[in-house]
Design an enzyme around this catalytic site. Structure first.
Site, PDB file in Angstrom:
ATOM      1  N   CYS A 383       0.836  -1.210   0.000  1.00  0.00           N
ATOM      2  CA  CYS A 383       0.000   0.000   0.000  1.00  0.00           C
ATOM      3  C   CYS A 383       0.872   1.262   0.000  1.00  0.00           C
ATOM      4  CB  CYS A 383      -0.976  -0.051   1.159  1.00  0.00           C
ATOM      5  SG  CYS A 383      -2.452   0.902   0.800  1.00  0.00           S
ATOM      6  N   HIS A 509      -3.688  -4.865   0.370  1.00  0.00           N
ATOM      7  CA  HIS A 509      -3.072  -5.430   1.576  1.00  0.00           C
ATOM      8  C   HIS A 509      -3.141  -6.961   1.550  1.00  0.00           C
ATOM      9  CE1 HIS A 509      -2.587  -1.731   4.008  1.00  0.00           C
ATOM     10  NE2 HIS A 509      -3.580  -1.296   3.268  1.00  0.00           N
ATOM     11  N   GLU A 511      -1.743  -8.978   3.447  1.00  0.00           N
ATOM     12  CA  GLU A 511      -1.678  -9.568   4.797  1.00  0.00           C
ATOM     13  C   GLU A 511      -3.038  -9.964   5.354  1.00  0.00           C
ATOM     14  OE1 GLU A 511      -1.130  -6.402   4.026  1.00  0.00           O
ATOM     15  OE2 GLU A 511      -1.553  -5.003   5.661  1.00  0.00           O
TER      16      GLU A 511
HETATM   17  N1  GLN Z   1      -1.834   6.742   2.874  1.00  0.00           N
HETATM   18  C1  GLN Z   1      -1.968   6.009   1.651  1.00  0.00           C
HETATM   19  C2  GLN Z   1      -3.328   6.233   1.018  1.00  0.00           C
HETATM   20  O1  GLN Z   1      -4.260   6.613   1.682  1.00  0.00           O
HETATM   21  C3  GLN Z   1      -1.688   4.535   1.855  1.00  0.00           C
HETATM   22  C4  GLN Z   1      -2.666   3.869   2.780  1.00  0.00           C
HETATM   23  C5  GLN Z   1      -2.173   2.551   3.306  1.00  0.00           C
HETATM   24  O2  GLN Z   1      -0.983   2.273   3.283  1.00  0.00           O
HETATM   25  N2  GLN Z   1      -3.071   1.739   3.833  1.00  0.00           N
HETATM   26  O3  GLN Z   1      -3.503   5.991  -0.139  1.00  0.00           O
END
Ligand code: GLN
Length: 533
Positions: A383, A509, A511
């Site tokens: 992410c 994600h 995970e």
């Molecule tokens: N801050 C970034 C976004 O909002 C990544 C979010 C995250 O890593 N879950 O796109």
């Protein structure tokens, strides 16, 4: 008729109620029953999505996009079932829905009260979970500790459920602490007695006690607890400290907690199928090799902030018979120009940059990514970790030196990571990220395609910003491969650098989908590469 198991906690928080609830669910599932799980959190936030991970740990995300407490991650990892919006209910959600109904005029002139309006709303959430999941048994954990002001309405609702559904259809497990006192060299039952008394004052007599203690309590403590708490002696279950949380279901199985529950439910005690879980424990308790993986984040003082990432690393480690030791690195500390990266990463066989929000520690993470890329160390970005890999590549390989994300540099001239039009108009922060499952199409011949062994996957998201497609050609020209795309919205989901040993990052994600007996493909290949296999 659906049966309900309720798990409450007493004395202190952090007793492992979530793991207890998950273990019970796993055991009941292993006996052939369809189970579903949910958690009630007494805080007023509508969901934990906007809460700082330093306070409550990670925000887990279900496939349907519910931002939840991290215990839901334990539930999914233990029972291997996908949970959903009915699985995590906060007081805030309950109050909001009651107040919305009141404004809408649904209560037809009634005075809206804790009992029955709030408690009815809570009961409906329990029943809804049973109906929509079609489960034989719903296991509901109540967050917090009995006696907290905030959890009283939940306890009252459970009392009503027991009254409505009867003893044969409800089972109360109370998790408590039996502390060891140095000097007198004994375990003490008084805190448990007190917390059970609190519960009984609210009309609930627990059917079983799960006693967290440093060692097995023994007959005399069990007798005492049984007498003072009106719980059968055999229903006093020991929950001793363990190194490996995946052992806990087996500890409970040996004490027959599942049989006790099924007997009360008057359900047949079918044979338990636990061989796969016992095998997992044999493997995880006897790992032959070990490696260090660097995890570079900004919430590293609370390891729970990355709990699903850590568990996913462990799961992949089990597959390669390797214990994963984490080199916790505070990304902010890397920002100091005097810091010696070589020294910091000297034992790390792989570098992982997980998700995150806000500007703190960003440059440190970018430094870690650069180090991984330049030194050909296996890398996995998740992410924010993917967004920063792209920024790093744009800056240091493509020469776009001011490349950034509008999240932390709103006026940047090169917004490699930016908001999509639909996000620009959003004013409410809660629940408005890109959340839950989205499809990702994998490009043939790439690492991602090889890892998954298929060309379409569904993965869970939690982010607001996206890769800006305007920069795709420049980055591609320099060797970055966009190996996963959400075709519907034309969004980049996975990037990789094929000229390196192992460099891959995803916008989603992974995970959240890893399971102890089934590591996620991206973690699997990351650990495989880090092990040098
Ligand atoms: N801050 C970034 C976004 O909002 C990544 C979010 C995250 O890593 N879950 O796109």
């Amino acid at each position: 008729m659906t049966k309900y198991v309720f798990v409450t906690g007493g004395v202190v928080s952090g007793l492992g109620k979530g793991i207890t609830a998950s273990s019970i669910a796993l055991l009941l599932k292993s006996r052939g029953y369809k189970v579903f799980m949910q958690k009630f959190d007494p805080y007023i936030n509508v969901d934990p999505g906007t809460m700082n991970p330093i306070q409550h740990g990670e925000v887990f995300v279900t496939y349907d996009g519910c931002e939840t407490d991290l215990d839901l991650g334990h539930y999914e990892r233990f029972i291997d079932e996908e949970l959903n919006f009915t699985s995590n209910i906060t007081s805030g959600k309950i109050y909001k829905s009651v107040i919305d109904k009141e404004r809408h005029g649904d209560y037809l002139g009634a005075t809206v009260q804790m009992v029955p309006h709030i408690t009815n709303e809570i009961k409906n959430k329990v029943y809804e979970a049973g109906i929509t999941s079609g489960a034989d048994i719903v296991i509901t954990e109540i967050g917090g500790t009995v006696g907290d002001i905030e959890s009283q309405s939940f306890i009252e609702a459970l009392r009503q459920i027991q009254y409505e559904k009867g003893i044969e259809n409800t089972f109360f497990v109370h998790c408590t602490l039996v502390p060891y006192i140095y000097g007198s060299d004994e375990l003490k039952t008084k805190p448990t007695q007190n917390s059970v008394r609190d519960l009984r004052n609210m009309g609930i007599r627990p059917d079983a006690l799960v006693c967290r203690a440093p060692y097995n309590t023994g007959d005399s403590i069990k007798k005492k607890l049984s007498l003072f708490c009106s719980v059968k002696e055999e229903n006093v279950i020991d929950s001793i400290d363990v190194k490996n949380i995946y052992e806990i279901p087996i500890n409970y199985y040996n004490q027959k907690i599942d049989e006790i529950i099924l007997k009360q439910f008057k359900l047949p005690i079918k044979k338990a199928n636990l061989d796969y879980w016992k095998k997992l424990i044999t493997i995880s308790d006897n790992l032959k090799d070990e490696i260090e993986i660097a995890l570079v984040g900004k919430y590293v003082e609370l390891h729970d902030a990355y709990i699903s990432v850590v568990e996913s690393l462990k799961h992949a480690g089990y597959k390669y018979n390797t214990k994963i030791n984490i080199n916790w690195i505070d990304s902010e500390k890397l920002e100091d120009s005097k810091v010696n990266l070589k020294e910091i990463f000297k034992n790390s066989k792989g570098i992982l940059v997980p998700g995150g929000f806000g500007s703190r520690g960003i440059e440190g993470k970018i430094k870690a990514i650069k180090y991984a890329r330049e030194n050909n160390i296996p890398f996995l970005g998740i992410c924010l970790g993917m967004q920063l890999s792209v920024i790093e590549f744009a800056r240091n390989v493509c020469g776009i030196t001011d490349a950034s994300s509008t999240e932390f540099d709103p006026t940047t001239k090169n917004p490699i990571i930016d908001l999509m039009a639909d996000q620009k108009s959003i004013v409410n922060m809660g629940g408005t990220l890109r959340l839950g499952n989205y499809e990702c199409t994998l490009k043939k011949g790439t690492l991602a395609y090889k890892d998954y062994g298929t060309d379409k996957v569904l993965e869970r998201h939690r982010h607001r910003y996206e890769f800006n497609n305007k920069y795709k050609d420049i980055l591609e020209e320099k060797g970055m491969v966009f190996s996963g795309i959400n075709e519907k919205a034309n969004l980049v989901e996975i990037i990789e650098l094929p000229n390196l040993k192992h460099f891959i990052a995803s916008q989603f994600h992974p995970e959240f989908k890893s399971r102890p007996t089934r590591p996620h493909p991206l973690f699997d290949s990351f650990i495989k590469a880090s092990c040098g296999k």
